[in-house]
Structure formats: C-alpha cells, structure tokens
Design an enzyme around this catalytic site. Structure first.
Site, short mmCIF file in Angstrom:
data_model
loop_
_atom_site.label_atom_id
_atom_site.label_comp_id
_atom_site.label_asym_id
_atom_site.label_seq_id
_atom_site.Cartn_x
_atom_site.Cartn_y
_atom_site.Cartn_z
N GLY A 30 0.78 -1.23 0.00
CA GLY A 30 0.00 0.00 0.00
C GLY A 30 0.81 1.27 0.00
O GLY A 30 0.24 2.37 -0.09
N SER A 31 2.11 1.17 0.11
CA SER A 31 2.96 2.37 0.07
C SER A 31 3.08 2.88 -1.36
O SER A 31 2.92 2.13 -2.33
CB SER A 31 4.35 2.06 0.63
OG SER A 31 4.99 1.06 -0.13
#
Length: 403
Positions: free
Chosen positions: A67-68
C-alpha cells in the site's frame, strides 16, 4: 478527442493552478510560470478527473503491494520550486532521474526550448511507457525516456548542464558526477539522516570534485529505487507508532522500544517562534548537533488517540539517549501568529534528558541558524570543511553540513 467544453475547463483549471502557485510566491522567473501555463497536466494523469490533475496536491499513480506509494505526480508547488532551483536555460541539456508521469519532463522541455534536450530515466517499464505516450500526446515527442536504473544516469546523452532528481536519494552516485558539465547544477532530494530526514538541495558544481549548496528546501519524496536505495532503520514503539532511527547510532532497540511504557513528561521551553521566522531547518540542525536524532512516524489511529502528539512542523523530530529515553518536539499556540516549542519525554531518565534537550534548544535559539551550508565531494576526496561540520559518508559521495 476533447470537446471545446473540456478544453475550456482544463484551460481554466490550469490558469487557477498557476495563480495558486503564483500567490504562494513560488514562481521566481517568467519562464517557469509560462511552462506551467502551457503543459496540459491532465494528459499525463488520464486516470483522474481534471479537477484532481490540476489540484495543488500530490497524486499517487502507483502503489506497492503493502500500500505504500511507488510513484506519484509531485505537488505542483514543489515541482515549481525545484524548477526554480534548477535554473534551466534555453539550449541546456537536462537529465531527469525519475520520469514517473512525464509532467516534469514536459515542463523541462518547455524550459530548454527547441535547441535544448531532455533525457529522462525511469526504473519501471510501465511508467516509462506511459510517460512516452503522454509526452507524445501532449506535443513533446522529442523528450527521450529510457527505462533504466537512474543511479547510472544516461551516458549516451551526456554531459548534462542540469540534473534533476524527482525521488528521494540516499547518495549522489558517481555517474551523476561524471555526466555533469564542469559548471553544471544538480537538484536532488537528498537524505541527510538515516531516519529519513530529507532536503531538496540545489548544488552548484564549483570544481571537478566539489559541489556547494545554493539552497535547501524541506520536502518529502517517494524514495529512489535501484542501486541507490536508502537503508534506514526503525523501532516499533506502539501500535501505529514507529521511531525511524539511524541504524548505526549505537541505540539499544529493545530499550528504545519500551520508551512509551513510561508516562509522558511535558516541558514547555519558553522559546517562541512566529509565522515569519525561518525555522524550517530546526530538525536538520538537531540531526547534525545531537548525539541521537530520530523521527516519529505516527499513523492516524495513534494521532486520534493522542498516544503521542509530535508537531507536524518538523516531521516528528525526536531526540533519544539510545538507552530508552526519548523526547519529541511539540507546539502550543501563544497568539494567532506565535507558538511555543515544547518537549514530551518518555523513558527512565526523562527529567535529566528533558533538561539537556531544553538547553540544546536554547542554544539553537541563541545561534539562530537558518540555512545549512551543504557541500558534496566524491567519497575519498580530501575534505577541507570546518571541524564542527557534520559529515555524512555514502559510498559515492561524502556530504558535509555546516551552519
């Protein structure tokens, strides 16, 4: 094909974005402002609404599995500020490291003009392909986009009058030194502490083995990937709370990880700052002066529960003793335009550590450092910096910071 209504809308949105950047005082030259007025950002961001493409915000365009963010269109104001730092002139040859959407490459093409050349390097093939297609569609087919590790630059088109890096870099690779002209400039978001503290630095090359900073700006960027990736460390303090530390600073990870099990001790320093003061580099001064500097990363749950309450102004700036006591910076309002600096400490030695940190902050207030003087030399080159300068040795470049 866009309708006339669509064209009218995007032109209006572009004009509004230009006006917003102008009102912040970021534009220093007509050339950069004119480039922003001409480049159609929405063409490079086809998956978002035009209102988002032209909004004064970061637009993340690629995510990692966790999710980064892997890639993004940077905040337009930061893009403008970096282009002003770069000082591009018509006819220049420019290397961009980190193509991403291609927006910045298009702006650079506007600045170098018909006689100049823009070469952009992107590590991800899908992003390179998308940028090429967008540059073609936007009217910049002669911008060269190459899929490669940006740490190697692009020797085929070297030398370059200007090099701009649009991702956070841990080092200044040797290839950038070799491919820069003798009087060239480099603008790079450079990590100046392994906690992730970064500054966007405009370097002027003054000798084959010497670059000096012309300016340094607070910034935040997706890290550079490839051979020049950074290698920071972190200690989990609580759920949604992490302390980003320098791995080699001698701290005890277990002891530091227990710091929040001790009650908070707040201390207000009596040091006030107002909105007009240049205090953005306080965290960098602490990083170059204190024995153990770190940065608190606090997620939304921890902020909502007020587990820890560091000020956002200095990115979670924290000092620790390596043995389980830490103190982070916080602020409270005094007037509408003035704040007081405070400390919140946790750990077995909170009282003594707070007292010594207050004295350090009083020293900062007395000396009132504003802009850092940053120099860079290839690692292994003899250094001639003041004894009090902080030194950061990376594999290819050694950076020193003085005040």
């Amino acid at each position: 094909m866009s309708t006339s209504h669509d064209t009218t809308t995007t032109q209006r949105l572009r004009s509004e974005l230009v006006a917003a950047i102008r009102n912040r005082g970021t534009f220093q030259t007509p050339a950069v402002e004119d480039a922003f007025a001409r480049v159609p950002r929405h063409v490079f961001l086809p998956d978002v609404a035009p209102e988002t493409a032209y909004a004064p915000q970061v637009v993340v365009t690629k995510y990692a599995e966790d999710g980064s963010a892997l890639s993004s269109a940077s905040h337009p104001n930061m893009v403008a500020a970096m282009l002003e730092q770069l000082d591009v002139r018509p006819g220049h040859r420019v290397l961009e490291v980190g193509t991403a959407t291609g927006i910045n490459a298009a702006l650079l093409r506007e600045l170098v003009g018909e006689e100049g050349r823009v070469t952009s390097v992107e590590i991800d093939e899908d992003l390179a392909d998308g940028a090429r297609a967008a540059l073609q569609a936007a009217g910049y087919p002669d911008v060269q986009v190459t899929c490669a590790d940006g740490a190697a630059g692009h020797s085929d088109s070297a030398p370059y009058d200007r090099i701009i890096v649009t991702a956070g870099a841990w080092d200044i690779p040797a290839a950038w030194w070799h491919q820069l002209t003798p009087t060239g400039h480099v603008v790079v978001p450079l990590c100046l502490h392994d906690s992730g503290l970064t500054r966007c630095i405009a370097f002027d090359r003054t000798a084959p083995d010497h670059m000096v900073s012309a300016s340094a700006m607070v910034c935040g960027f997706v890290p550079l990937r490839g051979t020049a990736e950074s290698s920071g460390g972190s200690v989990a303090l609580a759920e949604d709370v992490t302390l980003n530390v320098a791995p080699g600073d001698g701290h005890d990870p277990h002891a530091v990880g227990q710091a929040l099990s001790y009650p908070a001790q707040a201390e207000w320093t009596g040091i006030t700052i107002d909105d007009t003061e240049q205090v953005e580099h306080l965290d960098l001064w602490l990083a170059t002066t204190a024995a153990h500097f770190a940065r608190l990363a606090v997620g939304p749950q921890a902020r909502q529960s007020a587990t820890v309450t560091p000020t956002l102004r200095w990115g979670g700036a924290t000092l620790h003793d390596g043995a389980g006591t830490l103190a982070y910076l916080t602020l409270r309002p005094v007037t509408e335009t003035t704040d007081e600096i405070g400390l919140v400490a946790h750990g077995p030695d909170s009282a003594a550590f707070t007292a010594s940190t207050v004295e350090l902050l009083r020293r900062w207030r007395k000396e009132h450092p504003t802009q850092p003087a940053v120099t860079a030399r290839p690692t292994g080159t003899p250094q001639d910096q003041p004894r009090e300068a902080a030194r950061i040795a990376r594999p290819d470049t050694t950076v020193t910071i003085a005040w």
